[in-house]
Design a protein around this motif. Sequence first.
Motif, mmCIF file in Angstrom:
data_model
loop_
_atom_site.group_PDB
_atom_site.id
_atom_site.type_symbol
_atom_site.label_atom_id
_atom_site.label_comp_id
_atom_site.label_asym_id
_atom_site.label_seq_id
_atom_site.Cartn_x
_atom_site.Cartn_y
_atom_site.Cartn_z
ATOM 1 N N ASN A 1 0.831 -1.210 0.000
ATOM 2 C CA ASN A 1 0.000 0.000 0.000
ATOM 3 C C ASN A 1 0.862 1.255 0.000
ATOM 4 O OD1 ASN A 1 -2.465 -1.309 -0.083
ATOM 5 N ND2 ASN A 1 -2.650 -1.424 2.136
ATOM 6 N N THR A 2 1.947 1.228 0.762
ATOM 7 C CA THR A 2 2.854 2.378 0.800
ATOM 8 C C THR A 2 3.517 2.577 -0.562
ATOM 9 O OG1 THR A 2 3.254 1.984 3.147
ATOM 10 C CG2 THR A 2 4.829 3.387 2.002
ATOM 11 N N LEU A 3 3.972 1.485 -1.172
ATOM 12 C CA LEU A 3 4.570 1.563 -2.510
ATOM 13 C C LEU A 3 3.568 2.131 -3.514
ATOM 14 C CD1 LEU A 3 6.457 -1.836 -2.824
ATOM 15 C CD2 LEU A 3 7.476 0.421 -3.105
ATOM 16 N N GLN A 4 2.360 1.620 -3.456
ATOM 17 C CA GLN A 4 1.336 2.057 -4.394
ATOM 18 C C GLN A 4 1.000 3.543 -4.191
ATOM 19 O OE1 GLN A 4 -2.445 -0.046 -4.290
ATOM 20 N NE2 GLN A 4 -2.278 -0.337 -6.493
ATOM 21 N N LYS A 5 0.938 3.980 -2.950
ATOM 22 C CA LYS A 5 0.637 5.381 -2.665
ATOM 23 C C LYS A 5 1.727 6.287 -3.237
ATOM 24 C CE LYS A 5 -0.179 8.598 1.070
ATOM 25 N NZ LYS A 5 0.432 9.023 2.289
ATOM 26 N N GLU A 6 2.981 5.918 -3.025
ATOM 27 C CA GLU A 6 4.084 6.716 -3.564
ATOM 28 C C GLU A 6 4.038 6.776 -5.084
ATOM 29 O OE1 GLU A 6 7.994 6.945 -2.630
ATOM 30 O OE2 GLU A 6 7.706 7.117 -0.487
ATOM 31 N N GLU A 7 3.782 5.614 -5.705
ATOM 32 C CA GLU A 7 3.731 5.574 -7.164
ATOM 33 C C GLU A 7 2.557 6.377 -7.700
ATOM 34 O OE1 GLU A 7 4.205 1.733 -8.945
ATOM 35 O OE2 GLU A 7 5.986 1.325 -7.739
ATOM 36 N N LYS A 8 1.425 6.321 -7.015
ATOM 37 C CA LYS A 8 0.262 7.100 -7.450
ATOM 38 C C LYS A 8 0.572 8.588 -7.395
ATOM 39 C CE LYS A 8 -3.630 4.103 -6.369
ATOM 40 N NZ LYS A 8 -4.781 3.877 -5.500
ATOM 41 N N GLU A 9 1.229 9.019 -6.312
ATOM 42 C CA GLU A 9 1.570 10.441 -6.181
ATOM 43 C C GLU A 9 2.516 10.889 -7.284
ATOM 44 O OE1 GLU A 9 3.062 10.894 -2.199
ATOM 45 O OE2 GLU A 9 1.086 10.606 -1.297
ATOM 46 N N LEU A 10 3.522 10.064 -7.571
ATOM 47 C CA LEU A 10 4.468 10.409 -8.632
ATOM 48 C C LEU A 10 3.782 10.378 -9.992
ATOM 49 C CD1 LEU A 10 7.362 11.135 -9.386
ATOM 50 C CD2 LEU A 10 7.836 8.688 -9.560
ATOM 51 N N ALA A 11 2.988 9.361 -10.245
ATOM 52 C CA ALA A 11 2.282 9.258 -11.522
ATOM 53 C C ALA A 11 1.345 10.447 -11.710
ATOM 54 C CB ALA A 11 1.505 7.944 -11.583
ATOM 55 N N PHE A 12 0.652 10.831 -10.642
ATOM 56 C CA PHE A 12 -0.288 11.949 -10.716
ATOM 57 C C PHE A 12 0.438 13.238 -11.124
ATOM 58 C CE2 PHE A 12 -2.662 15.471 -8.762
ATOM 59 C CZ PHE A 12 -3.893 15.298 -9.393
ATOM 60 N N LYS A 13 1.657 13.383 -10.637
ATOM 61 C CA LYS A 13 2.466 14.558 -10.986
ATOM 62 C C LYS A 13 2.648 14.669 -12.499
ATOM 63 C CE LYS A 13 7.149 15.173 -10.331
ATOM 64 N NZ LYS A 13 8.368 15.129 -9.533
ATOM 65 N N TYR A 14 2.675 13.518 -13.179
ATOM 66 C CA TYR A 14 2.842 13.482 -14.633
ATOM 67 C C TYR A 14 1.520 13.220 -15.361
ATOM 68 C CZ TYR A 14 7.823 13.324 -13.701
ATOM 69 O OH TYR A 14 9.096 13.634 -13.275
ATOM 70 N N GLN A 15 0.408 13.316 -14.648
ATOM 71 C CA GLN A 15 -0.934 13.076 -15.173
ATOM 72 C C GLN A 15 -1.077 11.654 -15.724
ATOM 73 O OE1 GLN A 15 -2.169 16.231 -17.777
ATOM 74 N NE2 GLN A 15 -1.591 17.807 -16.312
ATOM 75 N N LEU A 16 -0.522 10.690 -14.971
ATOM 76 C CA LEU A 16 -0.582 9.286 -15.329
ATOM 77 C C LEU A 16 -1.239 8.506 -14.209
ATOM 78 C CD1 LEU A 16 3.058 8.818 -16.679
ATOM 79 C CD2 LEU A 16 0.987 9.244 -18.019
ATOM 80 N N GLY A 17 -1.596 7.258 -14.491
ATOM 81 C CA GLY A 17 -2.134 6.357 -13.490
ATOM 82 C C GLY A 17 -1.180 5.198 -13.269
ATOM 83 N N ILE A 18 -1.529 4.327 -12.333
ATOM 84 C CA ILE A 18 -0.690 3.175 -12.015
ATOM 85 C C ILE A 18 -0.509 2.267 -13.234
ATOM 86 C CG2 ILE A 18 -0.605 1.036 -10.663
ATOM 87 C CD1 ILE A 18 0.233 3.482 -9.086
ATOM 88 N N THR A 19 -1.551 2.078 -14.026
ATOM 89 C CA THR A 19 -1.434 1.233 -15.215
ATOM 90 C C THR A 19 -0.419 1.810 -16.188
ATOM 91 O OG1 THR A 19 -3.715 0.513 -14.952
ATOM 92 C CG2 THR A 19 -2.710 0.154 -17.102
ATOM 93 N N HIS A 20 -0.392 3.124 -16.333
ATOM 94 C CA HIS A 20 0.600 3.758 -17.205
ATOM 95 C C HIS A 20 2.012 3.456 -16.711
ATOM 96 C CE1 HIS A 20 -2.990 6.358 -17.782
ATOM 97 N NE2 HIS A 20 -2.636 6.237 -19.044
ATOM 98 N N VAL A 21 2.188 3.541 -15.399
ATOM 99 C CA VAL A 21 3.494 3.264 -14.804
ATOM 100 C C VAL A 21 3.888 1.807 -15.047
ATOM 101 C CG1 VAL A 21 4.746 3.130 -12.604
ATOM 102 C CG2 VAL A 21 3.290 5.104 -13.089
#
Length: 171
Positions: free
Chosen positions: A33-53
């Motif tokens: 959950n912590t990993l996913q939260k960090e990735e979501k925040e970073l992806a959001f910065k680039y207007q992306l989602g987890i699937t994009h990552v």
Amino acid sequence: MNGMLFVPLPFTMSREENLLWGDLSFSLMRLYNTLQKEEKELAFKYQLGITHVEVLFILSRLSEDGEWIPVKRLYPYLPLTQPAIGRVLRHLSYWRFVEIGKDKSDRRCLLVRLLPSAYALVEEIQSRRAHLLRSALPPLSPKQLRSWVNVLRSTTFARHTHVETSVELPL
């Protein structure tokens, strides 16, 4: 079971061992959950989602130095339909993370390659993942780490509901 891997237990465990495995699984879920939260925040910065990552990560493992790869090589790694993968790639293309083209010898074959911005994003994500995991897990030698990766690979990249054969990402 929704594509989940079910492994029957070949032996019984003591209550204490069962509780320890339960505690470990709970801790791993929290870590995830912590990993996913960090990735979501970073992806959001680039207007992306987890699937994009995920798509960028897989493309970075399948390609070498911006080479063109057939889009169909992505299919076994993602629990998505082919049209959904196409939409993700078009979005990534719009934001200049990938370039999409057609094979000159077979116009039906769609090709994709990562652009430098994608490599930079994947590197940032991998660095964050490594930092978080290293801070949460006991120190592992490169040999131990490779062993963990190989054992876990069979439950992460090798099986999806729409793929009959197992596949591996190159190390």
